[in-house]
Design an enzyme around this catalytic site. Structure first.
Site, PDB file in Angstrom:
ATOM      1  N   ARG A  96       2.838 -20.234  21.587  1.00 62.66           N
ATOM      2  CA  ARG A  96       4.290 -20.168  21.823  1.00 62.66           C
ATOM      3  C   ARG A  96       4.732 -18.712  21.873  1.00 62.66           C
ATOM      4  O   ARG A  96       4.235 -17.877  21.115  1.00 62.66           O
ATOM      5  CB  ARG A  96       5.055 -20.875  20.702  1.00 62.66           C
ATOM      6  CG  ARG A  96       4.833 -22.365  20.635  1.00 62.66           C
ATOM      7  CD  ARG A  96       5.812 -22.996  19.655  1.00 62.66           C
ATOM      8  NE  ARG A  96       5.436 -24.360  19.345  1.00 62.66           N
ATOM      9  CZ  ARG A  96       5.110 -24.793  18.127  1.00 62.66           C
ATOM     10  NH1 ARG A  96       5.134 -23.962  17.088  1.00 62.66           N
ATOM     11  NH2 ARG A  96       4.773 -26.049  17.928  1.00 62.66           N
ATOM     12  N   HIS A 137       8.372 -26.105   9.340  1.00 62.81           N
ATOM     13  CA  HIS A 137       7.388 -25.630   8.351  1.00 62.81           C
ATOM     14  C   HIS A 137       7.988 -25.644   6.939  1.00 62.81           C
ATOM     15  O   HIS A 137       7.496 -24.947   6.048  1.00 62.81           O
ATOM     16  CB  HIS A 137       6.915 -24.183   8.616  1.00 62.81           C
ATOM     17  CG  HIS A 137       5.933 -24.033   9.735  1.00 62.81           C
ATOM     18  ND1 HIS A 137       5.778 -22.853  10.427  1.00 62.81           N
ATOM     19  CD2 HIS A 137       5.040 -24.899  10.277  1.00 62.81           C
ATOM     20  CE1 HIS A 137       4.843 -22.995  11.345  1.00 62.81           C
ATOM     21  NE2 HIS A 137       4.382 -24.233  11.287  1.00 62.81           N
ATOM     22  N   ASN A 173       0.021 -37.665   8.326  1.00 60.69           N
ATOM     23  CA  ASN A 173       0.602 -36.546   9.087  1.00 60.69           C
ATOM     24  C   ASN A 173       0.219 -36.753  10.554  1.00 60.69           C
ATOM     25  O   ASN A 173      -0.911 -36.465  10.955  1.00 60.69           O
ATOM     26  CB  ASN A 173       0.039 -35.226   8.538  1.00 60.69           C
ATOM     27  CG  ASN A 173       0.592 -34.018   9.270  1.00 60.69           C
ATOM     28  OD1 ASN A 173       1.308 -34.151  10.271  1.00 60.69           O
ATOM     29  ND2 ASN A 173       0.255 -32.835   8.794  1.00 60.69           N
ATOM     30  N   ARG A 227       4.726 -37.230   6.646  1.00 62.61           N
ATOM     31  CA  ARG A 227       5.367 -36.011   7.120  1.00 62.61           C
ATOM     32  C   ARG A 227       6.226 -36.420   8.315  1.00 62.61           C
ATOM     33  O   ARG A 227       5.724 -37.012   9.272  1.00 62.61           O
ATOM     34  CB  ARG A 227       4.319 -35.009   7.568  1.00 62.61           C
ATOM     35  CG  ARG A 227       4.961 -33.835   8.259  1.00 62.61           C
ATOM     36  CD  ARG A 227       3.938 -32.941   8.885  1.00 62.61           C
ATOM     37  NE  ARG A 227       4.599 -31.882   9.612  1.00 62.61           N
ATOM     38  CZ  ARG A 227       4.184 -31.429  10.790  1.00 62.61           C
ATOM     39  NH1 ARG A 227       3.135 -31.944  11.380  1.00 62.61           N
ATOM     40  NH2 ARG A 227       4.839 -30.466  11.379  1.00 62.61           N
ATOM     41  N   GLU A 278       0.550 -28.643   2.301  1.00 62.91           N
ATOM     42  CA  GLU A 278       1.696 -29.491   2.608  1.00 62.91           C
ATOM     43  C   GLU A 278       1.448 -30.936   2.181  1.00 62.91           C
ATOM     44  O   GLU A 278       2.352 -31.606   1.689  1.00 62.91           O
ATOM     45  CB  GLU A 278       1.984 -29.429   4.116  1.00 62.91           C
ATOM     46  CG  GLU A 278       2.533 -28.074   4.531  1.00 62.91           C
ATOM     47  CD  GLU A 278       2.272 -27.736   5.990  1.00 62.91           C
ATOM     48  OE1 GLU A 278       1.162 -27.245   6.306  1.00 62.91           O
ATOM     49  OE2 GLU A 278       3.156 -27.979   6.819  1.00 62.91           O
TER      50      GLU A 278
END
Ligand code: ADP
Length: 359
Positions: A216, A155, A7, A66, A337
């Site tokens: 963000r 996501h 990842n 990923r 994940e």
């Protein structure tokens, strides 16, 4: 079967090795290579980072990556061959800070482990089920058809993983479950899921859209961008940095993007910290209400990610006032994940094809 999961971020590489046996997966190795490409770092690029990771992990049978952006091409995970590699490269303009690093890791692994199968698991693939009225922005249609400007969502691996786990926990067949999943980490997103398929997601063309995040802004009036450019003479890059790195919880609180700090500061009377938590929770509540309407009700609201999994106070605050929805279960499901990437990789490599539902 031993699966290496990679990842890659812009300056870090997280890796994990899973031993996948029938209905049981064990983590047998993990680590993070940090500060990739920093002037004082011994690790100059992602190729060296993969080299560094491989030094410690022993033999593996396959590698799962990923990959942030799969555009409209990838609706599910894929074994990487030349055409998949090219397609990931073609998606790079849509995720210029991510896809090139994911590709660099794939190329490094191919060079160092040339005989191993490699699989790409896309953050966007879960949202390829969104219908056009959900993924289109109300821009002239050519901007979608010609320039690929649409809502992609991110996501996906996390929402897919926790929604399957939630259906299992509820004892409902995934095809019958209606769920609203809230991934609340540094990045945050809310997803509406029906029958194991995403029907809406708060993130859009980029991960900027949607709920408030660590740094963000989430949803803002795009008119603000023009105003800042005209009235303050800010350059486009400055505004981009403002919205991505200086806004959200950090910008509102003026203190931190870490929810733990803010909860503590708010409890000692810091007014800005308190306000930033309230904005954060309010926006998520709005999305839950909207997705409740989209789904016509839900079996559960699922919380995951660092904040969603650990902060009872934030979860409670988000749910304040949602009693009007007539009652629902709130579930906390830790995301994983990397495990889903390992499971997809094992499945594709052993020729078992795809399964949208993780175990
Ligand atoms: P990332 O998106 O980088 O994977 P995480 O999922 O680890 O991030 O989430 C990080 C966020 O989780 C941070 O804002 C952190 O403060 C928050 N967090 C972790 N533990 C707690 C806690 N006990 N209470 C409140 N927030 C927490």
């Amino acid at each position: 079967m031993r699966i290496l999961v990679l990842n890659a971020g812009s300056s870090s590489l997280k890796y994990r090795v899973f031993d996948i046996a029938a209905r049981r997966e064990t983590v047998v190795g993990k680590g993070t290579v940090e500060r990739i490409g920093f002037p004082d770092s011994p690790v100059h690029d992602h190729t060296e980072a993969v080299q560094e990771a491989l030094r410690t992990i022993g033999d593996v049978d396959a590698v799962g990556h990923r990959v942030v952006h799969g555009g409209e091409r990838f609706k599910e995970s894929a074994m990487i061959d030349h055409s998949v590699e090219l397609a990931i490269e073609e998606c790079s303009p849509l995720a210029p800070l991510h896809n090139p690093h994911n590709l660099a890791c794939y190329r490094a692994a191919r060079k160092l482990l040339p005989h191993l199968p490699q699989v790409a698991v896309f953050d966007t693939a879960f949202f390829q089920s969104l219908p056009p009225h959900v993924y289109l922005y109300a821009l002239p249609l050519e901007y979608y058809e010609r320039d690929h400007v649409r809502r992609y969502g991110f996501h996906g691996t996390s929402h897919r993983y926790v929604s399957a786990k939630a259906a299992e926990a509820l004892g409902i067949a995934p095809e019958e479950a209606k769920l609203i999943t809230c991934h609340l980490g540094n990045g945050c997103s809310v997803c509406a899921i029906e029958g194991g398929r995403a029907v809406d997601i708060s993130m859009g063309f980029t991960p900027l859209e949607g709920v408030v995040m660590g740094t963000r802004s989430g949803d803002i009036d795009p008119g603000i961008i023009f105003h800042l450019a005209r009235a303050k003479g800010m350059a486009l890059g400055e505004i981009e940095a403002l919205l991505n790195h200086q806004s959200g919880l950090l910008g509102l609180s003026g203190r931190s993007n870490d929810m733990r700090d803010l909860v503590q500061a708010a409890s000692s009377g810091d007014v800005r910290a308190e306000l930033s938590i309230e904005v954060f929770c309010y926006r998520i509540r709005k999305y839950i209400g909207a997705y409740w309407a989209v789904l016509g009700g839900a079996d559960a609201v699922v919380f995951t990610g660092g904040i969603g999994e650990n902060s009872h106070a934030v979860r409670d605050r988000i749910q304040q006032g949602l009693g009007c929805l007539g009652g629902f279960l709130a579930l906390v499901i830790p995301t994983n994940e990397e495990l889903l990437i390992a499971q997809d990789t094992a499945r594709l490599v052993s020729g078992r094809g795809r399964t949208l539902t993780p175990r």
